[in-house]
Write an enzyme that holds these catalytic residues in place. Structure first.
Site, short mmCIF file in Angstrom:
data_model
loop_
_atom_site.label_atom_id
_atom_site.label_comp_id
_atom_site.label_asym_id
_atom_site.label_seq_id
_atom_site.Cartn_x
_atom_site.Cartn_y
_atom_site.Cartn_z
N TYR B 139 -3.64 28.77 -24.66
CA TYR B 139 -4.52 29.74 -24.01
C TYR B 139 -4.70 29.33 -22.55
O TYR B 139 -5.08 28.19 -22.26
CB TYR B 139 -5.89 29.78 -24.70
N GLN B 217 -10.04 37.85 -29.19
CA GLN B 217 -8.98 38.61 -29.87
C GLN B 217 -7.63 37.90 -29.79
O GLN B 217 -6.83 37.94 -30.74
CB GLN B 217 -8.90 40.06 -29.34
N ASN B 240 -13.37 30.70 -21.83
CA ASN B 240 -14.81 30.93 -21.64
C ASN B 240 -15.56 30.75 -22.97
O ASN B 240 -14.99 30.30 -23.96
CB ASN B 240 -15.05 32.32 -21.04
N SER B 263 -17.08 19.80 -16.83
CA SER B 263 -16.30 18.65 -16.38
C SER B 263 -17.18 17.62 -15.68
O SER B 263 -18.21 17.97 -15.11
CB SER B 263 -15.21 19.17 -15.44
N GLN B 285 -15.15 17.31 -8.17
CA GLN B 285 -15.63 17.65 -9.50
C GLN B 285 -16.66 18.78 -9.41
O GLN B 285 -16.62 19.75 -10.17
CB GLN B 285 -16.29 16.42 -10.15
N HIS B 288 -15.85 22.64 -9.22
CA HIS B 288 -15.37 23.39 -10.39
C HIS B 288 -16.40 24.40 -10.85
O HIS B 288 -16.06 25.50 -11.28
CB HIS B 288 -15.10 22.44 -11.56
N GLU B 353 -15.62 11.65 -18.74
CA GLU B 353 -14.31 12.30 -18.82
C GLU B 353 -13.35 11.65 -17.81
O GLU B 353 -12.27 11.21 -18.16
CB GLU B 353 -14.50 13.79 -18.52
N HIS B 354 -13.77 11.65 -16.52
CA HIS B 354 -12.98 11.02 -15.46
C HIS B 354 -13.74 9.81 -14.94
O HIS B 354 -14.93 9.93 -14.60
CB HIS B 354 -12.79 11.96 -14.27
N ASP B 387 -5.28 14.96 -11.62
CA ASP B 387 -5.40 16.33 -12.11
C ASP B 387 -4.09 17.09 -12.03
O ASP B 387 -3.79 17.93 -12.87
CB ASP B 387 -6.43 17.10 -11.27
N GLU B 441 -12.01 4.25 -62.59
CA GLU B 441 -12.54 5.51 -62.06
C GLU B 441 -12.58 6.60 -63.12
O GLU B 441 -12.95 7.74 -62.82
CB GLU B 441 -11.69 5.97 -60.86
N HIS B 446 -4.02 9.56 -64.24
CA HIS B 446 -3.52 8.68 -63.18
C HIS B 446 -3.01 7.36 -63.79
O HIS B 446 -1.93 6.88 -63.43
CB HIS B 446 -4.63 8.36 -62.18
#
Lengths: 457, 457
Positions: B139, B217, B240, B263, B285, B288, B353-354, B387, B441, B446
Site C-alpha cells: 500500500y 477498500q 491513513n 514518527s 522528523q 513529517h 524509532e530513529h 531514510d 498429558e 500421541h
C-alpha cells in the site's frame, strides 16, 4: 453405543471436488461479542486498578482467594519440589525433551539470529544488531488440560534467545470454579489445582518468575504491568477464547505470538506406510479437540480403504474415542489424488499446520511443498515425536496461516536494530542522492540535513 | 506572525523529571469508533461484492469513476513512461537508492534468511526451510503526500525475498474528492492524480501489478481477493487511519507489517556535532507531521542552548516551518542528562524509532543501546541519509515498539517451515520419550503413534 468414525471421502477426479474441498476447509471463524465486551472491561479494569483487579477476577473465575498477588507466586523451590516428586521416568523424559528442544533452538539462533554488518568501500557501515527481548510472559493453561510440553516449547526459545526475565502465568482454578466449568460461587483460599508436570517443566525450562493467575486478567497484568508484575515486552502461549481475545487486544502494546485456531494435520502418503501408523497419526490430531482437523491425501484408493479399516479397528481402543470420532466425522477427510504431485498441490492450497510426508523417498517430494508449519518426513516421523521431543517447536501457524507465518522460534524472542554509520566520504555520495529524493517528496529539512554534511568539517 | 519553536527543556537532575518524562512519552492513542464502524462495513462489503464494491468506494472517496477494476490497472508501460519523463537527476537518484537498498537486503537475506539443517548421530534430520511468500500487496498513499521512497522500502525487500507477485495499490484521487480533503460530490471518469515519482519508483522496485485504488477498500480487496485481484498473503505499507484500521482487522486472514504510529527521532549527542546539523535533524522528523516527536539528549547544557539558538535561526528558513514549530512545541524536548551512560539509559526507556548517536567514538556507546528501530552512528549519519539511500529499511517500529519488534526486512516476506526426518534408529529413542510425556498429558493416541514405531519394520 458403538462409536464410528467415517471421515469424508473425496476424489480430485470427481466433479464435485472443488466445492467439497472448499467446504472442508471452511473454518469456524466466529467472534463472540459477549467475550469481546467482557475482555475489554477486564483489560481496562486491570490497567487501572492493577493487583486488586487481578485478585478479584481470580477469585471470581478461578474460585481462588488470595490476600495479595505475591501470595500467588510460585517459587523456584516449588518447581524443584514438583520436579523431585514426579516419577523418575517422567523426570528423565522431561529432561531429554528439554535438551533436544534447547539444542535445536541453539542451532536456529546460530543460523538466523546473529548480528551482521558490512562496510562499503568508502567506509560506511551497514548491518543489524540482534538482541533478546528484556522480559516476556508465557501463558500456560491450567487445570487438567495443562500441557508441560507447551511450557517447554514457549520458554526454551526465549531462554536460548537470552531473555533475562521469563514470567510464567498458569491458573490454578479451584474445583467447581467457573474456570473449570463449574458453577462458581464463594471463592476459597488455597493453592488451587496445580499441575505437577507443568511445575516440573518450569524447573527445566528456564522460567524466572511465575504466578498462578490466568484468563484475560493475567494477559492484562503482563501487558500493562501492575504493582507486583512488571510490564513484559511480549506474551506467548495458548489459551481459551478469553485469553486469545485479550492477546489480540493488547497486540501493539506488547508483542504476541499468534492467535492459534484449532490444530490440524495433513498426511500425504504414497501407500507404503503401515495403515495403522497413519490411522493413529490422524487420531493423535483428532484427540485434541472436536474442532481439530485430520486429512489424508493419497493417490492409492486401496490404501485409503486400508486406513479406514485401521480407523474402524483402532478407534474402540482409544480412551478419547468420542472426541476422535466427532472430529473425524465433522472435519476429517480421506482424499484420493491422481498422483503424488497433485497431492503436493492440494497440500499447498491447505497450507497445513502439521504435514506428514509419509512415503518412500520423502526428499523427492519435499521441494514441492511450499506452505506448512512443520514437515515431518518419512514413515518414522510421527507428528507426536515432533510435538514432544524431536527438538523443533510445536507452536505452529494454523488455519492456512502457514502461507505467511512461521513456527515459534528464537527469532520471536529477539528484535533487530538497523545499524548505519556513514563515513565522511560516504556522506558526500549519499547526501546528493538523499537531497534529490527529499526535494522530490517536498521534505526540505530532510534535504538540508543531507546537504549540510556535503562539506566535510 | 513570527513562528517560534521552543521544545520543552528537561533535566534528569530535576525533581520533576520522572513526571515530565512520562508525560512527554504519553502517546495520543485514540481509537475512533466512527472509523472502526465504517471500516468494518467496507471490509464486509468488499468481501461480499468484490470488484463492484471497490469501484463504488473509489467513486465515493476518491471521486474516480471507472467501468471496471481493470480500467484502474497501471501497467509496466505506465511505470516506464513515468520513469522516462522525470528529470535525469531524479532518475539517477532513484536508481542509486534502489541499488543500495537492494544490496543491503540481499546481505540481510544471506545473513538470516537461508534454510538450515543438521543431522543427529542417529541420522535424524532437523532444520527449517525458508521460502518466500507467494504474493504480497504494497500500500502506498496517493496524492501529494505520496512517497516514492516508501515504495522502494516495501517492494525491494519483497523482491529480494523472491516474492513472485508484488501488487501495488496507490490511490489516485481526483482534486476536490473526499480523499483529498475536499467536499466530494459527483465522481468523474479519468486517471486521477498520479504521482510520477511513485510510478517511476515502481519501475525500479520490482512491482508486478498495480491498481489506482486506496483506503479500506483496497486493503479488503488484497486481503480477500476479488474477481480481478488475487488474495495476497501479506499487506505492508503505510496509510491513513482508515487503512491502519483495515489492516488491523484483516490481520490473521493475511499477514501485515505493523500499525505505524507518528514518527520519532531521538538524538543522543555529546556536544561535538555542529548544532545546526542536529537542529536540522530534529526538523527533519518534525516536518513529517505535527504529531511527530523530536527529542535531544545531551550531558552538556551549553550545547542544548546552542541547538536552541540554531533552531531559532533556521526555523524561519524552512518551507514547512508551521508544522515543525507545532511538532517541536507540543512534543519536542531537549533533555539534559548527567552523562552519556545516563543518556543511553533514557534512550532505552524510550526505545525510539530513529536513534542518532551523534558523537565522537559512537562505537563506545552503541553497545549500551538496547532498543531502537535504527541506530545512526556518528555526526555524518543524518537520519535522512538512512531514510532514502544508505540501504537499511526506513520502515521501523514506532511508539516504543522497538522493545519487541524490528525494521521491515526480507524476513517479513519469507516464512519458515520446520523440517523433521526421524530415522528408524531415532524413532526408538524419541518414541520412548514422547510416549512418556504424552501419557503424562493424557493424550494416548500421541503415545501410541510413537510406540507403534518402536519396532522397526
Amino acid at each position: 453405543m458403538t462409536l464410528a468414525a467415517a471421515p469424508a471421502r473425496l476424489s480430485t477426479a470427481a466433479s464435485s471436488f472443488e466445492a467439497d474441498f472448499v467446504a472442508l476447509l471452511r473454518g469456524s471463524a466466529t467472534t463472540d461479542d459477549a467475550i469481546e465486551q467482557r475482555v475489554r472491561a477486564i483489560l481496562a479494569d486491570v490497567q487501572q486498578r492493577g493487583d486488586t483487579a487481578v485478585l478479584e477476577y481470580t477469585a471470581l473465575f478461578d474460585g481462588l482467594r488470595a490476600p495479595s498477588l505475591a501470595a500467588l507466586e510460585l517459587t523456584q523451590a516449588d518447581f524443584a519440589a514438583a520436579f523431585d516428586a514426579i516419577p523418575a521416568a517422567q523426570r528423565e523424559a522431561l529432561q531429554a525433551a528439554a535438551a533436544r528442544v534447547r539444542s535445536y533452538h541453539a542451532a536456529q539462533k546460530r543460523a538466523c539470529g546473529e548480528s551482521w554488518s558490512y562496510r562499503d568501500a568508502d567506509g560506511t557501515l551497514l548491518g543489524q544488531k540482534v538482541t533478546p527481548l528484556d522480559c516476556v510472559g508465557i501463558y500456560v493453561p491450567g487445570g487438567k488440560a495443562a500441557y508441560p510440553s507447551s511450557l517447554l516449547m514457549n520458554a526454551i526459545p526465549a531462554h536460548v534467545a537470552g531473555v533475562q526475565e521469563i514470567i510464567l502465568v498458569v491458573p490454578a482454578p479451584m474445583r467447581g470454579s467457573l474456570a473449570t466449568g463449574g458453577a462458581g460461587g464463594q471463592a476459597a483460599p488455597g493453592p488451587g489445582e496445580r499441575n505437577a508436570l507443568v511445575l516440573a517443566a518450569a524447573h527445566v525450562a528456564g522460567v524466572t518468575r511465575a504466578y498462578t493467575i490466568g484468563g484475560a486478567q493475567a494477559v492484562a497484568a503482563l501487558a500493562y504491568g501492575t504493582q507486583t508484575l512488571p510490564r513484559v515486552d511480549k506474551i506467548t502461549g495458548p489459551g481459551n477464547a478469553y485469553v486469545a481475545c485479550a492477546k489480540r487486544h493488547v497486540f501493539g502494546t506488547v508483542g504476541i505470538d499468534m492467535i492459534a485456531g484449532p490444530s490440524e494435520i495433513l498426511v500425504l502418503a504414497d501407500g507404503s506406510t503401515p495403515p495403522d501408523w497413519v490411522a493413529m497419526d490422524l487420531f493423535s490430531q483428532a484427540e485434541h479437540d472436536e474442532l481439530a482437523q485430520s486429512i489424508l491425501l493419497c493417490p492409492d484408493a486401496a490404501y485409503l480403504d486400508a486406513v479406514q479399516h485401521a480407523i474402524d479397528r483402532l478407534l474402540p481402543t482409544m480412551p478419547r474415542a468420542a472426541i476422535i470420532a466427532k472430529s473425524l466425522n465433522d472435519r476429517g477427510a480421506l482424499i484420493l489424488t491422481r498422483d503424488m504431485p497433485e497431492a503436493c498441490t492440494i497440500s499447498n492450497r491447505i497450507a497445513p499446520e502439521h504435514l506428514e510426508l509419509s512415503c518412500q523417498d520423502p526428499q523427492r517430494w519435499e521441494p514441492l511443498l511450499r506452505h506448512a508449519g512443520a514437515i515431518f518426513l518419512g514413515a518414522y516421523t510421527s507428528e507426536s515425536l515432533g510435538d514432544y521431543c524431536a527438538g523443533a517447536n510445536h507452536v505452529l501457524p494454523t488455519g492456512g496461516t502457514a502461507r505467511f507465518s512461521s513456527p515459534l522460534g528464537v527469532y520471536d524472542f529477539q528484535k533487530r536494530s538497523s545499524l548505519v554509520e556513514v563515513s565522511a566520504a560516504g556522506a558526500q555520495t549519499l547526501g546528493a542522492i538523499a537531497a534529490e529524493l527529499a526535494q522530490g517528496e517536498g521534505l526540505q529539512a530532510h534535504a538540508q540535513a543531507a546537504q549540510m554534511r556535503l562539506q566535510p568539517r
